[in-house]
Design a protein around this motif. Structure first.
Motif, short mmCIF file in Angstrom:
data_model
loop_
_atom_site.label_atom_id
_atom_site.label_comp_id
_atom_site.label_asym_id
_atom_site.label_seq_id
_atom_site.Cartn_x
_atom_site.Cartn_y
_atom_site.Cartn_z
N GLU B 99 -47.26 10.56 -28.33
CA GLU B 99 -46.29 11.14 -27.79
C GLU B 99 -44.86 10.85 -28.39
OE1 GLU B 99 -46.25 12.72 -24.42
OE2 GLU B 99 -48.49 12.62 -24.06
N SER B 101 -44.23 9.75 -31.43
CA SER B 101 -44.03 10.54 -32.65
C SER B 101 -43.60 12.02 -32.50
CB SER B 101 -45.25 10.42 -33.59
OG SER B 101 -45.61 9.02 -33.72
N ALA B 102 -44.02 12.65 -31.41
CA ALA B 102 -43.95 14.01 -31.35
C ALA B 102 -42.66 14.56 -30.90
CB ALA B 102 -44.99 14.81 -30.36
N GLU B 103 -41.97 13.24 -30.20
CA GLU B 103 -40.52 13.75 -29.65
C GLU B 103 -39.56 13.11 -30.38
OE1 GLU B 103 -42.19 12.40 -25.19
OE2 GLU B 103 -40.78 11.21 -26.21
#
Lengths: 183, 194
Positions: B99, B101-103
């Motif tokens: 999560e 990393s995606a943000e």
């Protein structure tokens, strides 16, 4: 400079990439494959360091003397084995100067158990216990009467275990303890 | 020098021949251990632990068997017993890391950096997804996909028949496709492109 797409789209791309990696592995067939090696990369320096550490440890497989005992004593980061108990029995040989001492250690998850002691130069190879069906390990050692001996068990070649049933525990000078018996 | 020859030499007293086995199987072991343990340091420790145990047990290796299958049977057991308690919390940590990393916004100066970031995220997504599988599917997946063992070696390591392994891998692949495919599709146009 370029900004990547938003987080949801990035995650979607990542998942697609993960599925593609699985497909590459399948495409290699039922044989062995390194298809995921590119995705799940390993730090090459860490790999070399680990390999060197392994070779250094296996090179210490046979230990002699008290300094060798120090090499065999390793503080385990996580306890892998449950050592339940040990039992020491004496079979008095009546009239002879030798006593047969029965060393037993309960360690059902161990792969090997050795008896390291002052009477064998703290070797891991001289007195290797045999495993019984109930998961205990045993060895019978003839020892001379009228003397005291220091000993311990070495589990899987790397974990030092003093005899938990021994009433005499001595500081071994390396931050641990060894057991003692007097005959 | 193949695995069987390396083992023969080690048992004959040439400890240095063990390095051949260490170098050949170290990466596969690392991928397998990393899948369970969640971080590279623990994986490297586990690789070292498994290889030392294998060395000390070499006298019990049957040269008629695949060495990889024998080695990974040790690995599966060691990782399970040493790190059982950490596994559940690591699964949650993996998802949290994915999560985060995606943000994080990423400014790509060259395409190589983009793909590295995407590969890291893909690896995290894959590990997290595999971590949700039931044990009877997860372990064959880890051995076949992560460690790269053949079907036969995977079966030998687990004490299963090859058809049973194939069946579990097939079902696991479908399940992973569902996990990785059905929740990742964007429902609105991509944002943030310049």
């Amino acid at each position: 400079m370029k900004r990547l797409p938003g987080s949801e789209d990035m995650r979607a791309q990542a998942r697609k990439r993960a599925l593609e990696a699985l497909d590459r592995r399948l495409a290699d067939g039922e044989g062995g494959s390194d298809a995921l090696g590119g995705l799940l990369s390993r730090d090459p320096e860490a790999a070399v360091a680990t390999a060197d550490a392994v070779m250094a440890r296996v090179g210490r497989g046979t230990v002699r003397g008290h300094a060798g005992f120090r090499a065999a004593y390793v503080l385990a980061a996580a306890a892998a084995l449950v050592v339940v108990s040990s039992l020491l029995t004496l079979a008095l040989s009546g009239g002879r100067d030798v006593v047969e001492v029965h060393f037993v250690l309960a360690a059902p998850e161990a792969d090997s158990v050795s008896l390291a002691a002052d009477f064998n130069g703290w070797s891991l190879d001289t007195h290797v216990l045999e495993r019984r069906e109930d998961g205990t390990w045993e060895i019978v050692v003839p020892l001379s009467k009228g003397a005291s001996y220091r000993y311990g068990f070495v589990v899987d070649g790397e974990r030092w275990v003093p005899d938990p049933r021994s009433s005499i525990l001595l500081d071994d000078g390396f931050g641990g303890t060894s057991s003692s018996i007097s005959l | 020098m193949d695995d069987a020859e390396a083992v023969r030499r080690v048992l004959a007293g040439d400890d240095g021949a063990f390095r051949v086995l260490v170098d050949r199987h170290g990466n596969g072991l690392h991928r397998f251990c990393r899948a369970r343990l969640g971080n590279d340091d623990d994986a490297e420790d586990a690789v070292q632990d498994v290889l030392v145990r294998a060395f000390r047990s070499l006298g019990r290796y049957d040269p008629g068997r695949s060495f990889a299958a024998w080695l990974f049977a040790i690995a599966a057991n060691r990782v399970k017993t040493r790190y059982r308690a950490r596994f559940m919390e690591l699964r949650l940590a993996e998802r949290a890391q994915a999560e985060r990393s995606a943000e994080e916004p990423v400014l790509a100066l060259e395409s190589g950096v983009e793909f590295q970031a995407l590969d890291r995220m893909a690896a995290e997504e894959l590990r997290a997804a595999v971590g949700t599988l039931a044990a009877d599917r997860r372990v064959p997946v880890e051995l076949y996909y992560f460690a790269g063992l053949s079907v036969a070696e995977t079966a030998a390591a687990l004490g299963l028949g090859t058809e049973a392994v194939k069946s579990r891998l097939f079902r696991a692949r479908k399940e992973l496709a569902s996990i990785l495919g059905e929740t990742g599709q964007p429902t609105e146009p991509m944002k943030g492109r310049s």
